[in-house]
Design a protein around this motif. Sequence first.
Motif, PDB file in Angstrom:
ATOM      1  N   ALA A   1       0.828  -1.203   0.000  1.00  0.00           N
ATOM      2  CA  ALA A   1       0.000   0.000   0.000  1.00  0.00           C
ATOM      3  C   ALA A   1       0.866   1.258   0.000  1.00  0.00           C
ATOM      4  N   CYS A   2       1.915   1.250   0.816  1.00  0.00           N
ATOM      5  CA  CYS A   2       2.822   2.399   0.878  1.00  0.00           C
ATOM      6  C   CYS A   2       3.532   2.618  -0.452  1.00  0.00           C
ATOM      7  N   LYS A   3       3.923   1.518  -1.082  1.00  0.00           N
ATOM      8  CA  LYS A   3       4.602   1.626  -2.371  1.00  0.00           C
ATOM      9  C   LYS A   3       3.659   2.189  -3.428  1.00  0.00           C
ATOM     10  N   ALA A   4       2.427   1.723  -3.445  1.00  0.00           N
ATOM     11  CA  ALA A   4       1.447   2.202  -4.430  1.00  0.00           C
ATOM     12  C   ALA A   4       1.216   3.704  -4.291  1.00  0.00           C
ATOM     13  N   VAL A   5       1.054   4.165  -3.057  1.00  0.00           N
ATOM     14  CA  VAL A   5       0.824   5.593  -2.819  1.00  0.00           C
ATOM     15  C   VAL A   5       2.040   6.406  -3.255  1.00  0.00           C
ATOM     16  N   ALA A   6       3.238   5.914  -2.957  1.00  0.00           N
ATOM     17  CA  ALA A   6       4.461   6.616  -3.370  1.00  0.00           C
ATOM     18  C   ALA A   6       4.561   6.671  -4.889  1.00  0.00           C
ATOM     19  N   ASN A   7       4.224   5.577  -5.552  1.00  0.00           N
ATOM     20  CA  ASN A   7       4.215   5.568  -7.019  1.00  0.00           C
ATOM     21  C   ASN A   7       3.255   6.631  -7.567  1.00  0.00           C
ATOM     22  N   LEU A   8       2.095   6.727  -6.950  1.00  0.00           N
ATOM     23  CA  LEU A   8       1.117   7.728  -7.380  1.00  0.00           C
ATOM     24  C   LEU A   8       1.662   9.140  -7.192  1.00  0.00           C
ATOM     25  N   GLN A   9       2.296   9.371  -6.062  1.00  0.00           N
ATOM     26  CA  GLN A   9       2.853  10.695  -5.777  1.00  0.00           C
ATOM     27  C   GLN A   9       3.942  11.063  -6.775  1.00  0.00           C
ATOM     28  N   LEU A  10       4.636  10.056  -7.290  1.00  0.00           N
ATOM     29  CA  LEU A  10       5.714  10.277  -8.253  1.00  0.00           C
ATOM     30  C   LEU A  10       5.219  10.303  -9.694  1.00  0.00           C
TER      31      LEU A  10
ATOM     32  N   TYR B   1       2.105   5.934 -12.702  1.00  0.00           N
ATOM     33  CA  TYR B   1       0.770   5.348 -12.644  1.00  0.00           C
ATOM     34  C   TYR B   1       0.718   3.890 -13.096  1.00  0.00           C
ATOM     35  N   GLU B   2       1.495   3.544 -14.098  1.00  0.00           N
ATOM     36  CA  GLU B   2       1.534   2.143 -14.544  1.00  0.00           C
ATOM     37  C   GLU B   2       2.077   1.251 -13.438  1.00  0.00           C
ATOM     38  N   GLU B   3       3.131   1.719 -12.795  1.00  0.00           N
ATOM     39  CA  GLU B   3       3.725   0.938 -11.707  1.00  0.00           C
ATOM     40  C   GLU B   3       2.763   0.833 -10.530  1.00  0.00           C
ATOM     41  N   ALA B   4       2.095   1.944 -10.226  1.00  0.00           N
ATOM     42  CA  ALA B   4       1.118   1.932  -9.130  1.00  0.00           C
ATOM     43  C   ALA B   4       0.004   0.938  -9.422  1.00  0.00           C
ATOM     44  N   ALA B   5      -0.447   0.900 -10.669  1.00  0.00           N
ATOM     45  CA  ALA B   5      -1.516  -0.022 -11.054  1.00  0.00           C
ATOM     46  C   ALA B   5      -1.075  -1.477 -10.866  1.00  0.00           C
ATOM     47  N   LYS B   6       0.176  -1.760 -11.178  1.00  0.00           N
ATOM     48  CA  LYS B   6       0.699  -3.115 -11.003  1.00  0.00           C
ATOM     49  C   LYS B   6       0.706  -3.510  -9.531  1.00  0.00           C
ATOM     50  N   VAL B   7       1.143  -2.579  -8.693  1.00  0.00           N
ATOM     51  CA  VAL B   7       1.195  -2.858  -7.249  1.00  0.00           C
ATOM     52  C   VAL B   7      -0.221  -3.067  -6.710  1.00  0.00           C
ATOM     53  N   LEU B   8      -1.146  -2.215  -7.127  1.00  0.00           N
ATOM     54  CA  LEU B   8      -2.526  -2.298  -6.641  1.00  0.00           C
ATOM     55  C   LEU B   8      -3.248  -3.557  -7.103  1.00  0.00           C
ATOM     56  N   SER B   9      -2.727  -4.182  -8.139  1.00  0.00           N
ATOM     57  CA  SER B   9      -3.358  -5.409  -8.640  1.00  0.00           C
ATOM     58  C   SER B   9      -2.941  -6.649  -7.847  1.00  0.00           C
ATOM     59  N   HIS B  10      -2.040  -6.485  -6.879  1.00  0.00           N
ATOM     60  CA  HIS B  10      -1.587  -7.624  -6.075  1.00  0.00           C
ATOM     61  C   HIS B  10      -2.768  -8.234  -5.320  1.00  0.00           C
TER      62      HIS B  10
ATOM     63  N   TYR C   1      -8.020   6.901 -13.930  1.00  0.00           N
ATOM     64  CA  TYR C   1      -8.207   8.246 -14.484  1.00  0.00           C
ATOM     65  C   TYR C   1      -6.934   8.726 -15.179  1.00  0.00           C
ATOM     66  N   ARG C   2      -5.809   8.584 -14.512  1.00  0.00           N
ATOM     67  CA  ARG C   2      -4.551   9.072 -15.077  1.00  0.00           C
ATOM     68  C   ARG C   2      -4.087   8.237 -16.268  1.00  0.00           C
ATOM     69  N   LEU C   3      -4.539   7.007 -16.336  1.00  0.00           N
ATOM     70  CA  LEU C   3      -4.153   6.125 -17.445  1.00  0.00           C
ATOM     71  C   LEU C   3      -5.199   6.108 -18.560  1.00  0.00           C
ATOM     72  N   GLY C   4      -6.234   6.938 -18.414  1.00  0.00           N
ATOM     73  CA  GLY C   4      -7.242   7.040 -19.457  1.00  0.00           C
ATOM     74  C   GLY C   4      -8.284   5.937 -19.445  1.00  0.00           C
ATOM     75  N   ARG C   5      -8.358   5.202 -18.355  1.00  0.00           N
ATOM     76  CA  ARG C   5      -9.359   4.129 -18.243  1.00  0.00           C
ATOM     77  C   ARG C   5     -10.574   4.663 -17.487  1.00  0.00           C
ATOM     78  N   PHE C   6     -11.284   5.573 -18.121  1.00  0.00           N
ATOM     79  CA  PHE C   6     -12.311   6.342 -17.442  1.00  0.00           C
ATOM     80  C   PHE C   6     -13.504   5.516 -16.975  1.00  0.00           C
ATOM     81  N   ASP C   7     -14.010   4.654 -17.821  1.00  0.00           N
ATOM     82  CA  ASP C   7     -15.167   3.833 -17.437  1.00  0.00           C
ATOM     83  C   ASP C   7     -14.834   2.912 -16.265  1.00  0.00           C
ATOM     84  N   GLU C   8     -13.655   2.318 -16.323  1.00  0.00           N
ATOM     85  CA  GLU C   8     -13.206   1.436 -15.236  1.00  0.00           C
ATOM     86  C   GLU C   8     -13.090   2.209 -13.935  1.00  0.00           C
ATOM     87  N   ALA C   9     -12.557   3.425 -14.019  1.00  0.00           N
ATOM     88  CA  ALA C   9     -12.384   4.251 -12.830  1.00  0.00           C
ATOM     89  C   ALA C   9     -13.723   4.600 -12.192  1.00  0.00           C
TER      90      ALA C   9
END
Length: 213
Positions: free
Chosen positions: A46-55, A58-67, A83-91
């Motif tokens: 969770a901490c890694k995902a949030v840090a990825n988002l702050q940086l 977004y692709e890396e954060a999405a990978k972490v969040l899919s764990h 949203y940041r990756l353009g996957r609006f409907d999914e978001a």
Amino acid sequence: MAEQQTELEQQFEKLQQLIQGNQHSKVVKLTDTILRLAPGDADALACKAVANLQLGEYEEAAKVLSHKNLQDKMQFERAYCGYRLGRFDEALKLLASVAEDQTAAALQLSAQLHFRLDQGKACADSYDKLKSLNKVTKLEQKTNFLAAYISAGLAAKVPDLMSKLGVKPRDSYEVGYNRACALANVSDYEAAETAVKAAYKMGECSSVRCVCC
């Protein structure tokens, strides 16, 4: 095993310090170290995902969040990634399950998503709900609120909305331009032309000030 646990605790203490210091790059590196000691640790992930988002990673954060250990958790962060990756409907689908304590943030993101999807009425509804929570306080939010009303076919209500939001055309180029668009949408073309000229003039003046600064 006891020695490893002690090391893990020490690493988490360091992690807490880095998080408090907003050292996001170092947080990512340290969580990788922690995850080698404790593979799949949900807190570290969770901490890694949030840090990825702050940086902005977004692709890396999405990978972490899919764990699998974060399954059904951090739905807002997942939606923001979408949203940041353009996957609006999914978001938008993910936002439906966001906890109540994140309602304001979810509504703000929902409004942005609906706007990107050209869903003016839904966007305006999200901003109306935000306003009812007294969460429309920034000029950028108010500007987007006006644009949402115009997109939703509610241009005739824009003057009243501007009054309720406490904004005036002179507050920014964007507010002035939205006001001009609203006038054009209700077929008051003469007033719209005057308003858009004033907005453009304001924009030019702002650009000069920025260059001088």
